[in-house]
Design a protein around this motif. Structure first.
Motif, PDB file in Angstrom:
ATOM      1  N   SER A  71       0.952  -1.151   0.057  1.00  0.00           N
ATOM      2  CA  SER A  71       0.168   0.102  -0.072  1.00  0.00           C
ATOM      3  C   SER A  71       0.866   1.166  -0.239  1.00  0.00           C
ATOM      4  CB  SER A  71      -0.953   0.014   1.274  1.00  0.00           C
ATOM      5  OG  SER A  71      -1.929  -0.937   0.992  1.00  0.00           O
ATOM      6  N   LYS A  72       0.308   2.335  -0.781  1.00  0.00           N
ATOM      7  CA  LYS A  72       1.238   3.554  -0.877  1.00  0.00           C
ATOM      8  C   LYS A  72       0.541   4.539   0.299  1.00  0.00           C
ATOM      9  CE  LYS A  72       2.575   5.223  -4.539  1.00  0.00           C
ATOM     10  NZ  LYS A  72       3.150   5.872  -5.858  1.00  0.00           N
ATOM     11  N   VAL A  73       1.537   5.063   1.056  1.00  0.00           N
ATOM     12  CA  VAL A  73       1.009   5.858   2.135  1.00  0.00           C
ATOM     13  C   VAL A  73       1.905   7.018   2.385  1.00  0.00           C
ATOM     14  CG1 VAL A  73       2.317   4.489   3.795  1.00  0.00           C
ATOM     15  CG2 VAL A  73       0.122   5.644   4.618  1.00  0.00           C
ATOM     16  N   LEU A  74       1.558   8.002   2.846  1.00  0.00           N
ATOM     17  CA  LEU A  74       2.256   9.210   3.368  1.00  0.00           C
ATOM     18  C   LEU A  74       2.375   9.201   4.920  1.00  0.00           C
ATOM     19  CD1 LEU A  74       2.603  12.818   2.080  1.00  0.00           C
ATOM     20  CD2 LEU A  74       1.816  12.204   4.444  1.00  0.00           C
ATOM     21  N   LEU A  97      10.181   5.341  13.132  1.00  0.00           N
ATOM     22  CA  LEU A  97       9.367   6.842  12.962  1.00  0.00           C
ATOM     23  C   LEU A  97       8.082   6.654  13.859  1.00  0.00           C
ATOM     24  CD1 LEU A  97       8.829   9.409  11.302  1.00  0.00           C
ATOM     25  CD2 LEU A  97       7.574   7.864   9.607  1.00  0.00           C
ATOM     26  N   ARG A  98       7.830   7.561  14.659  1.00  0.00           N
ATOM     27  CA  ARG A  98       6.567   7.481  15.357  1.00  0.00           C
ATOM     28  C   ARG A  98       5.704   8.464  14.719  1.00  0.00           C
ATOM     29  NH1 ARG A  98       7.320   7.835  21.525  1.00  0.00           N
ATOM     30  NH2 ARG A  98       8.085   5.900  20.578  1.00  0.00           N
ATOM     31  N   VAL A  99       4.870   7.850  14.033  1.00  0.00           N
ATOM     32  CA  VAL A  99       3.748   8.607  13.057  1.00  0.00           C
ATOM     33  C   VAL A  99       2.730   9.473  14.059  1.00  0.00           C
ATOM     34  CG1 VAL A  99       2.066   8.172  11.511  1.00  0.00           C
ATOM     35  CG2 VAL A  99       4.040   6.712  11.372  1.00  0.00           C
ATOM     36  N   ASP A 100       2.760  10.468  13.439  1.00  0.00           N
ATOM     37  CA  ASP A 100       1.654  11.476  13.832  1.00  0.00           C
ATOM     38  C   ASP A 100       0.368  11.618  12.972  1.00  0.00           C
ATOM     39  OD1 ASP A 100       3.149  12.136  16.365  1.00  0.00           O
ATOM     40  OD2 ASP A 100       4.386  13.687  15.183  1.00  0.00           O
ATOM     41  N   THR A 101       0.767  11.679  11.504  1.00  0.00           N
ATOM     42  CA  THR A 101      -0.174  11.999  10.600  1.00  0.00           C
ATOM     43  C   THR A 101      -0.008  10.779   9.669  1.00  0.00           C
ATOM     44  OG1 THR A 101      -0.358  14.264  11.061  1.00  0.00           O
ATOM     45  CG2 THR A 101      -1.426  13.463   8.976  1.00  0.00           C
ATOM     46  N   MET A 102      -1.023  10.107   9.140  1.00  0.00           N
ATOM     47  CA  MET A 102      -1.230   9.298   8.244  1.00  0.00           C
ATOM     48  C   MET A 102      -1.952   9.651   6.911  1.00  0.00           C
ATOM     49  SD  MET A 102      -2.163   5.121   8.319  1.00  0.00           S
ATOM     50  CE  MET A 102      -4.011   5.609   8.761  1.00  0.00           C
ATOM     51  N   LYS A 103      -1.467   9.520   5.611  1.00  0.00           N
ATOM     52  CA  LYS A 103      -2.390   9.806   4.619  1.00  0.00           C
ATOM     53  C   LYS A 103      -2.427   8.581   3.672  1.00  0.00           C
ATOM     54  CE  LYS A 103      -4.089  12.711   1.110  1.00  0.00           C
ATOM     55  NZ  LYS A 103      -4.085  14.080   0.591  1.00  0.00           N
ATOM     56  N   MET A 104      -3.381   7.720   3.353  1.00  0.00           N
ATOM     57  CA  MET A 104      -3.524   6.859   2.475  1.00  0.00           C
ATOM     58  C   MET A 104      -3.354   7.316   0.949  1.00  0.00           C
ATOM     59  SD  MET A 104      -6.244   4.343   4.385  1.00  0.00           S
ATOM     60  CE  MET A 104      -6.301   4.460   6.248  1.00  0.00           C
ATOM     61  N   LEU A 105      -2.853   6.772   0.002  1.00  0.00           N
ATOM     62  CA  LEU A 105      -2.692   7.351  -1.222  1.00  0.00           C
ATOM     63  C   LEU A 105      -3.026   6.319  -2.059  1.00  0.00           C
ATOM     64  CD1 LEU A 105       1.158   9.021  -0.824  1.00  0.00           C
ATOM     65  CD2 LEU A 105      -1.089  10.034  -0.509  1.00  0.00           C
ATOM     66  N   ASP A 106      -3.478   5.046  -1.822  1.00  0.00           N
ATOM     67  CA  ASP A 106      -3.951   4.327  -2.932  1.00  0.00           C
ATOM     68  C   ASP A 106      -5.384   4.619  -3.216  1.00  0.00           C
ATOM     69  OD1 ASP A 106      -1.734   2.659  -3.172  1.00  0.00           O
ATOM     70  OD2 ASP A 106      -2.389   1.154  -1.621  1.00  0.00           O
ATOM     71  N   SER A 107      -5.946   4.296  -4.556  1.00  0.00           N
ATOM     72  CA  SER A 107      -6.975   4.794  -4.810  1.00  0.00           C
ATOM     73  C   SER A 107      -7.934   3.424  -4.688  1.00  0.00           C
ATOM     74  CB  SER A 107      -7.300   5.306  -6.204  1.00  0.00           C
ATOM     75  OG  SER A 107      -6.912   4.097  -7.133  1.00  0.00           O
ATOM     76  N   LYS A 108      -9.187   3.688  -4.870  1.00  0.00           N
ATOM     77  CA  LYS A 108     -10.475   2.541  -4.594  1.00  0.00           C
ATOM     78  C   LYS A 108     -10.069   1.420  -5.465  1.00  0.00           C
ATOM     79  CE  LYS A 108     -15.316   1.590  -4.284  1.00  0.00           C
ATOM     80  NZ  LYS A 108     -16.393   2.210  -4.355  1.00  0.00           N
ATOM     81  N   SER A 109      -9.855   1.875  -6.715  1.00  0.00           N
ATOM     82  CA  SER A 109      -9.676   0.754  -7.632  1.00  0.00           C
ATOM     83  C   SER A 109      -8.357  -0.117  -7.678  1.00  0.00           C
ATOM     84  CB  SER A 109      -9.538   1.435  -9.064  1.00  0.00           C
ATOM     85  OG  SER A 109      -8.461   2.466  -9.210  1.00  0.00           O
ATOM     86  N   SER A 110      -7.231   0.516  -6.747  1.00  0.00           N
ATOM     87  CA  SER A 110      -6.089  -0.290  -6.814  1.00  0.00           C
ATOM     88  C   SER A 110      -6.037  -1.234  -5.603  1.00  0.00           C
ATOM     89  CB  SER A 110      -4.960   0.681  -6.419  1.00  0.00           C
ATOM     90  OG  SER A 110      -4.986   1.433  -5.321  1.00  0.00           O
ATOM     91  N   THR A 111      -7.068  -1.212  -4.705  1.00  0.00           N
ATOM     92  CA  THR A 111      -7.315  -2.052  -3.517  1.00  0.00           C
ATOM     93  C   THR A 111      -7.904  -3.356  -4.280  1.00  0.00           C
ATOM     94  OG1 THR A 111      -9.114  -1.030  -2.719  1.00  0.00           O
ATOM     95  CG2 THR A 111      -7.232  -0.309  -1.893  1.00  0.00           C
TER      96      THR A 111
END
Length: 166
Positions: A71-74, A97-111
């Motif tokens: 999965s692609k993620v920021l 890395l202790r994550v404070d903010t996560m953004k999922m970058l995959d689209s609906k069609s890629s899952t």
């Protein structure tokens, strides 16, 4: 002092979700990023960086539900030094890395048949989602193009997987 890391990449393994004695969720995984460059001889090189990360709270549960290997993620957070004693008695250390903010970058069609919501998820204890930011339009960026920055608010819904029609 300032310690902030922003990484965009792909998960190298599935999320491992555990719960602390306090009941708070902890998700662990790793992210891989790459950097392509040319050497002085013109040879194309690819530099890969792997980094373990930890996500806490509701964001950890969301990551476990929607993210999988590849999965692609920021991820945005801070670098921490973890220390422990190995089974052989040796002291061990590693950066993560202790994550404070996560953004999922995959689209609906890629899952694969699933739905990965796109949005920002932060570990602010007062809310499980990041607060909406006003749309800001900056002046002329380099190259004469305008840059528009936008952040979407995603409300929190309590929905079981059985209620989703797809």
């Amino acid at each position: 002092m300032y310690n902030k890391v922003v990484m965009i990449g792909n998960l190298t393994r599935d999320i491992e979700l555990r719960y602390l004695p306090s009941g708070s969720a902890v998700a662990k995984s790793a992210i891989a990023t790459s950097y392509k460059y040319k050497t002085q001889t013109g040879e194309q090189k690819d530099e890969v960086c792997f980094l373990d990360f930890n996500i806490f709270g509701r964001s950890a549960e969301i990551a476990n539900q929607y993210l999988k290997k590849g999965s692609k993620v920021l991820l945005e957070g801070r670098l921490v030094l973890e220390q422990w004693t190995g089974t052989d008695g040796q002291n061990r250390t590693k950066h993560s890395l202790r994550v404070d903010t996560m953004k999922m970058l995959d689209s609906k069609s890629s899952t694969e048949g699933g739905y990965a919501p796109q949005g920002n998820y932060d570990n602010n204890p007062s809310s499980s989602y990041s607060k909406p930011a006003p749309t800001a339009q900056s002046g002329q960026a380099s190259g004469g193009m305008q840059r528009v920055e936008q952040q979407h608010y995603i409300p929190e819904y309590d929905i079981n997987d059985d209620e989703i029609p797809f």
